[in-house]
Design a protein around this motif. Sequence first.
Motif, mmCIF file in Angstrom:
data_model
loop_
_atom_site.group_PDB
_atom_site.id
_atom_site.type_symbol
_atom_site.label_atom_id
_atom_site.label_comp_id
_atom_site.label_asym_id
_atom_site.label_seq_id
_atom_site.Cartn_x
_atom_site.Cartn_y
_atom_site.Cartn_z
ATOM 1 N N ASP A 125 11.032 -83.852 -96.773
ATOM 2 C CA ASP A 125 11.390 -84.020 -95.215
ATOM 3 C C ASP A 125 10.046 -83.048 -94.137
ATOM 4 O OD1 ASP A 125 12.972 -86.485 -95.162
ATOM 5 O OD2 ASP A 125 14.629 -84.981 -95.893
ATOM 6 N N ALA A 126 9.534 -81.940 -95.023
ATOM 7 C CA ALA A 126 9.060 -80.660 -94.455
ATOM 8 C C ALA A 126 7.882 -80.768 -94.718
ATOM 9 C CB ALA A 126 10.089 -79.263 -95.194
ATOM 10 N N VAL A 127 7.115 -80.363 -93.420
ATOM 11 C CA VAL A 127 5.659 -79.843 -93.639
ATOM 12 C C VAL A 127 5.349 -78.855 -94.698
ATOM 13 C CG1 VAL A 127 3.478 -78.888 -92.897
ATOM 14 C CG2 VAL A 127 4.637 -80.728 -91.043
ATOM 15 N N TYR A 128 4.812 -78.878 -95.729
ATOM 16 C CA TYR A 128 4.533 -78.906 -97.396
ATOM 17 C C TYR A 128 3.315 -77.403 -96.969
ATOM 18 C CZ TYR A 128 5.462 -76.585 -101.558
ATOM 19 O OH TYR A 128 5.437 -75.524 -102.845
ATOM 20 N N ILE A 129 2.505 -76.253 -97.479
ATOM 21 C CA ILE A 129 1.761 -75.868 -96.719
ATOM 22 C C ILE A 129 0.861 -75.284 -97.999
ATOM 23 C CG2 ILE A 129 -0.677 -75.339 -95.104
ATOM 24 C CD1 ILE A 129 1.025 -76.107 -92.982
ATOM 25 N N GLN A 150 -8.112 -69.483 -91.652
ATOM 26 C CA GLN A 150 -7.964 -68.523 -91.194
ATOM 27 C C GLN A 150 -6.532 -69.076 -89.555
ATOM 28 O OE1 GLN A 150 -8.235 -65.705 -92.317
ATOM 29 N NE2 GLN A 150 -9.387 -64.902 -91.161
ATOM 30 N N GLU A 151 -6.320 -70.161 -89.457
ATOM 31 C CA GLU A 151 -5.542 -70.639 -88.296
ATOM 32 C C GLU A 151 -4.869 -71.711 -89.022
ATOM 33 O OE1 GLU A 151 -7.488 -71.494 -84.886
ATOM 34 O OE2 GLU A 151 -8.321 -69.655 -84.134
ATOM 35 N N VAL A 152 -3.748 -72.079 -88.864
ATOM 36 C CA VAL A 152 -2.752 -72.761 -89.897
ATOM 37 C C VAL A 152 -1.990 -73.435 -88.810
ATOM 38 C CG1 VAL A 152 -0.970 -71.671 -90.250
ATOM 39 C CG2 VAL A 152 -1.099 -73.345 -91.237
ATOM 40 N N TYR A 153 -2.081 -75.045 -88.567
ATOM 41 C CA TYR A 153 -1.096 -75.618 -87.133
ATOM 42 C C TYR A 153 0.514 -76.320 -88.240
ATOM 43 C CZ TYR A 153 -5.567 -76.064 -84.088
ATOM 44 O OH TYR A 153 -6.075 -75.355 -83.772
ATOM 45 N N ILE A 154 0.900 -76.572 -87.303
ATOM 46 C CA ILE A 154 2.739 -76.556 -87.842
ATOM 47 C C ILE A 154 3.174 -77.338 -86.332
ATOM 48 C CG2 ILE A 154 2.853 -74.915 -89.473
ATOM 49 C CD1 ILE A 154 4.889 -73.674 -86.930
ATOM 50 N N PRO A 155 4.297 -77.944 -86.469
ATOM 51 C CA PRO A 155 4.183 -78.747 -85.883
ATOM 52 C C PRO A 155 5.432 -78.219 -85.346
ATOM 53 C CG PRO A 155 5.594 -79.803 -87.777
ATOM 54 C CD PRO A 155 4.224 -79.110 -87.932
ATOM 55 N N ALA A 156 5.996 -77.869 -84.090
ATOM 56 C CA ALA A 156 7.281 -77.338 -83.418
ATOM 57 C C ALA A 156 8.328 -78.156 -83.412
ATOM 58 C CB ALA A 156 6.977 -77.223 -81.572
ATOM 59 N N GLY A 157 9.398 -77.133 -83.805
ATOM 60 C CA GLY A 157 10.728 -77.512 -84.240
ATOM 61 C C GLY A 157 10.774 -78.450 -85.017
ATOM 62 N N GLU A 158 10.706 -77.865 -86.431
ATOM 63 C CA GLU A 158 10.725 -78.556 -87.853
ATOM 64 C C GLU A 158 10.513 -77.307 -88.669
ATOM 65 O OE1 GLU A 158 8.583 -82.228 -88.694
ATOM 66 O OE2 GLU A 158 8.618 -82.380 -86.478
ATOM 67 N N ASP A 159 11.138 -77.781 -89.927
ATOM 68 C CA ASP A 159 10.613 -76.591 -90.964
ATOM 69 C C ASP A 159 9.636 -77.035 -91.275
ATOM 70 O OD1 ASP A 159 13.212 -75.492 -90.600
ATOM 71 O OD2 ASP A 159 14.261 -76.633 -92.213
ATOM 72 N N VAL A 160 9.143 -75.592 -91.739
ATOM 73 C CA VAL A 160 6.992 -75.592 -92.901
ATOM 74 C C VAL A 160 7.790 -75.194 -93.634
ATOM 75 C CG1 VAL A 160 5.116 -75.099 -92.154
ATOM 76 C CG2 VAL A 160 6.629 -76.395 -90.241
ATOM 77 N N VAL A 161 7.166 -75.785 -94.937
ATOM 78 C CA VAL A 161 7.436 -74.520 -96.090
ATOM 79 C C VAL A 161 6.267 -74.117 -96.454
ATOM 80 C CG1 VAL A 161 8.271 -74.938 -98.441
ATOM 81 C CG2 VAL A 161 9.292 -75.864 -97.046
ATOM 82 N N ALA A 223 1.546 -74.209 -82.483
ATOM 83 C CA ALA A 223 2.290 -74.957 -83.255
ATOM 84 C C ALA A 223 2.741 -75.853 -81.756
ATOM 85 C CB ALA A 223 3.856 -74.509 -82.945
ATOM 86 N N LEU A 224 2.374 -77.126 -82.834
ATOM 87 C CA LEU A 224 2.134 -78.330 -81.366
ATOM 88 C C LEU A 224 3.429 -79.678 -81.812
ATOM 89 C CD1 LEU A 224 -1.617 -78.893 -82.597
ATOM 90 C CD2 LEU A 224 -0.735 -78.059 -80.859
ATOM 91 N N GLU A 225 3.139 -79.849 -80.652
ATOM 92 C CA GLU A 225 4.037 -81.718 -80.834
ATOM 93 C C GLU A 225 3.711 -81.735 -81.532
ATOM 94 O OE1 GLU A 225 6.491 -81.051 -78.808
ATOM 95 O OE2 GLU A 225 6.695 -80.395 -77.306
ATOM 96 N N ARG A 226 5.034 -83.070 -81.786
ATOM 97 C CA ARG A 226 4.439 -83.408 -83.090
ATOM 98 C C ARG A 226 3.556 -84.405 -82.984
ATOM 99 N NH1 ARG A 226 5.416 -83.150 -88.911
ATOM 100 N NH2 ARG A 226 4.577 -84.695 -89.500
ATOM 101 N N ASP A 227 3.354 -85.710 -82.065
ATOM 102 C CA ASP A 227 2.378 -86.444 -81.580
ATOM 103 C C ASP A 227 0.853 -85.115 -81.935
ATOM 104 O OD1 ASP A 227 3.113 -85.299 -79.921
ATOM 105 O OD2 ASP A 227 2.468 -86.673 -78.351
ATOM 106 N N GLU A 228 0.800 -83.789 -80.911
ATOM 107 C CA GLU A 228 -0.115 -83.870 -80.990
ATOM 108 C C GLU A 228 -1.062 -83.337 -82.754
ATOM 109 O OE1 GLU A 228 0.121 -80.558 -78.625
ATOM 110 O OE2 GLU A 228 -0.634 -81.647 -76.755
#
Length: 344
Positions: A125-129, A150-161, A223-228
């Motif tokens: 259920d988490a973003v895995y990078i 160099q730049e990593v994008y993640i969804p805001a408000g969610e766990d990212v592993v 960190a971006l909103e989920r839809d972005e």
Amino acid sequence: MRKQIWRLVPVALMLFLLSGCLGEENLTALDPKGPAAQWIYDNMLLSIAVMTFVSIVVFVIFFLVIFKFRRKDGDDVLPKQVHGNTAMEITWTVIPIILLIILFIPTVTGTFDFHVNADPSEHEDAVYIKVTGHQYWWQFDYEEGFTAGQEVYIPAGEDVVFELNAEDVIHSFWVPALGGKIDNIPGVTNALTLNADEPGVYKGKCAELCGPSHALMDFKVIALERDEYDAWVEDMLAVEQEATAANAEAGYEAFQENACISCHAIGGQGMATGPALTNFGDRQTLAGVYDIDNDELLKEWIRDPQSLKQGNNMPAHPDISDEDLDAIVEYLRSLQVRGADQEY
């Protein structure tokens, strides 16, 4: 001696004031922007409170003893020898134990709460990078099948592993505003979970001395909103290894002819010699630290990267023609997946 002491007072006051500086925005543990960072910050405050309490008690007793029991006229030179006080000995043993327990409980419980296993199957259920540290840049491999650098994008408000590895020497992955630091060790897999409370750009550092350009081994967590974030992932998957704009075709050819493509992938996923350039035109910095909008600086980087980041593994291209250099810069600027009108 008194004059020397008074000279030190302004220095002491200056250090006291500087200790209260928060530092650069989104690059300080004193302004937490995620649950892991908030836990660290709360434990810092708890430790300070305990240390302040101990200091006050010790100093009060210290000055009390000095003034109340100082030697007076007529007193014997040697104080009267007495047996130890059992009650006091028990007290000053028990109190430190209690204080250690106060620090121990939140530290251990939080450590277990934020501990994460590197097995991807446990984080469906988490973003895995996957994060690989290189001298002196960062590689980010996404489960969806593409690589960013160099730049990593993640969804805001969610766990990212983040699964942490290193290609050459020990590095350390640290985003102060979002959480603690974990080492990237060659041959060893570590893991870290972060969660950004809100969209924004969070600055990261390598926290382990890894060579002459260790201080320049920076990166950004965006960190971006989920839809972005979902739209960005789709755009990254759609990029192919070819010119993305008609006016950059000459640059794409020069990019290939000068063997840039042998180290820098565009689209796709996998271990690379140099950072993936899929979304180079969207980046905020060159080599993690420099102004990416400066064309002359970008050209200098291509011609002689050692002059800007000592010890990096990118070969110099001193003989590249000005025409090819201009074309490559134009091509790199065209490598965008978000578009110039989209704000970070």
